[in-house]
Enzyme design. Structure first.
Site, PDB file in Angstrom:
ATOM      1  N   GLY A   1       0.813  -1.216   0.000  1.00 52.93           N
ATOM      2  CA  GLY A   1       0.000   0.000   0.000  1.00 52.93           C
ATOM      3  C   GLY A   1       0.840   1.257   0.000  1.00 52.93           C
TER       4      GLY A   1
ATOM      5  N   LEU B   1      -0.067  -2.150   4.917  1.00 51.10           N
ATOM      6  CA  LEU B   1      -1.061  -1.076   4.875  1.00 51.10           C
ATOM      7  C   LEU B   1      -2.104  -1.290   3.790  1.00 51.10           C
ATOM      8  CD1 LEU B   1       1.331   2.027   5.175  1.00 51.10           C
ATOM      9  CD2 LEU B   1       0.526   0.491   6.980  1.00 51.10           C
TER      10      LEU B   1
ATOM     11  N   SER C   1      -8.039  -0.808  12.378  1.00 52.63           N
ATOM     12  CA  SER C   1      -8.895   0.364  12.184  1.00 52.63           C
ATOM     13  C   SER C   1      -9.876   0.522  13.333  1.00 52.63           C
ATOM     14  CB  SER C   1      -9.669   0.213  10.866  1.00 52.63           C
ATOM     15  OG  SER C   1     -10.728   1.145  10.773  1.00 52.63           O
TER      16      SER C   1
ATOM     17  N   TYR D   1     -15.867  -4.155   5.817  1.00 50.61           N
ATOM     18  CA  TYR D   1     -14.508  -3.650   6.029  1.00 50.61           C
ATOM     19  C   TYR D   1     -14.073  -3.864   7.475  1.00 50.61           C
ATOM     20  CZ  TYR D   1     -10.773  -0.297   6.904  1.00 50.61           C
ATOM     21  OH  TYR D   1      -9.601   0.292   7.314  1.00 50.61           O
TER      22      TYR D   1
ATOM     23  N   ARG E   1      -5.513  12.392   1.117  1.00 49.14           N
ATOM     24  CA  ARG E   1      -6.650  11.503   1.305  1.00 49.14           C
ATOM     25  C   ARG E   1      -7.402  11.353  -0.020  1.00 49.14           C
ATOM     26  NH1 ARG E   1      -8.146   7.203   4.247  1.00 49.14           N
ATOM     27  NH2 ARG E   1      -9.350   7.751   6.100  1.00 49.14           N
TER      28      ARG E   1
ATOM     29  N   GLU F   1     -12.787   1.172  12.911  1.00 48.79           N
ATOM     30  CA  GLU F   1     -14.034   0.561  12.438  1.00 48.79           C
ATOM     31  C   GLU F   1     -14.227  -0.838  13.015  1.00 48.79           C
ATOM     32  OE1 GLU F   1     -16.543   1.737  10.558  1.00 48.79           O
ATOM     33  OE2 GLU F   1     -15.655   3.731  10.330  1.00 48.79           O
TER      34      GLU F   1
END
Length: 325
Positions: A8, A82, A127, A151, A186, A129
């Site tokens: 990544g 990543l 994450s 995810y 981003r 999340e």
């Protein structure tokens, strides 16, 4: 000279981490898809200023053989995993590719390290999340996971795979549970960049309105370049462990929009339209991290404040769009 391998590397975090490691004197290797070499202007745009100092390898997370070959060739001292399908909304649309990429990719990298570079230190990009429907606030390393998206589920699985390789095979493997971190690099699909880009476009007369989903969603937003330092610090410790990386502050999407438009000299109320098609299938209402362990053990703390982050992103978008005209 230490060798680091970044999956990544062309993403937001990968580009900042590559810069950080080069400054530390590392030989930095990165894994990219073959198409990146065919379209470097777009695929490598975040690292184009340092690409001559990097060693890039063509491989795919879905292909164990290609990952195995890169690990065998490089034999890195540190590996920062990543790469992932990281856009939460898209994970609802195609949960299969999200699971395949994020879960299989993690196993492939760890298995290759175990077989060909067992002394390599490994970092997994977790994450916030993973917490999803939070059981407590703020969230720390002991807060139970309750992911609310494919995810988030894939990241929880990767977290436990990483722990398993640490406990079963003795791999120096760390999980970084990073809360939302943003920057001018981003992707435009993420709500923060969507907001700052829209504010800049409206300011320059290139657009009139911005459609957003849940304005009440609250997140802990930090600066990506601060967070990659925390990744590196985890791999410099004597023992591997897991850490929450966050700011400890929470703001709503509305507050982010208000700050961005204000910096552009605009009133967000005149331009933002709520569109419920942007709401998630299973909403995560609030995420706020407790980074006290990282502060105590790693000596890490966030440097860039919320308003400074928003200002940085808006100014970067204004500058970018002004030069395009």
């Amino acid at each position: 000279m230490k060798k680091a391998l970044i999956t990544g590397i062309t993403g937001q975090d990968g580009s900042y981490l590559a810069e950080f490691l080069l400054a530390k004197g590392y030989e930095v290797h990165g894994i990219v898809r073959r198409v990146a070499f065919e379209d470097p202007e777009h695929r490598l745009h975040r690292i184009k200023h340092i690409v001559g100092r990097l060693k890039l390898h063509s491989a795919s997370l879905e292909s164990y053989a290609s990952i195995f070959n890169v690990i065998e060739k490089v034999k890195p001292d540190e590996c920062y995993h990543l790469a992932a399908q990281s856009f939460v909304s898209y994970s609802f649309e195609d949960e299969f590719s999200t699971m395949d990429t994020n879960i299989d990719g993690t196993i492939h990298v760890l298995s290759a390290i175990r077989n060909k570079a067992p002394k390599c230190k490994f970092y997994f990009a977790g994450s916030s999340e993973m917490f999803g429907k939070v059981a407590e606030s703020p969230q720390n390393e002991n807060t139970p996971f309750h992911p609310r998206s494919p995810y988030g589920i894939s990241k929880v699985t990767g977290f436990y795979i990483t722990q398993n390789y640490r406990e079963a095979y003795g791999i120096f493997a760390c999980n970084g549970i990073l809360f939302n971190h943003e920057s001018p690099r981003r992707g435009f699909e993420f709500v923060t960049r969507k907001i700052t880009s829209a504010a800049a476009r409206i300011k320059l007369g290139l657009a009139k309105e911005l459609k957003l989903g849940n304005l009440s969603a609250r997140r802990d937003w930090g600066f990506a370049a601060d967070y990659v330092e925390a990744m590196w610090l985890m791999l410099q410790q004597k023992m591997p462990d897991d850490y929450v990386i966050a700011t400890g502050e929470m703001h709503t999407v509305k507050e982010f929009a208000e700050a961005a438009f204000k910096h552009a000299g605009l009133n967000w109320k005149d331009h933002v339209v709520v569109d419920k098609t942007f709401y998630r299938s299973a909403e995560v209402v609030e995420l706020k991290g407790d980074y006290s362990k990282a502060k105590k053990v790693l000596g890490w703390k966030p440097r860039v404040k919320f308003n400074d982050l928003v200002k940085m992103m808006v100014e970067a978008d204004l500058d970018f769009l002004s030069h395009k005209r």
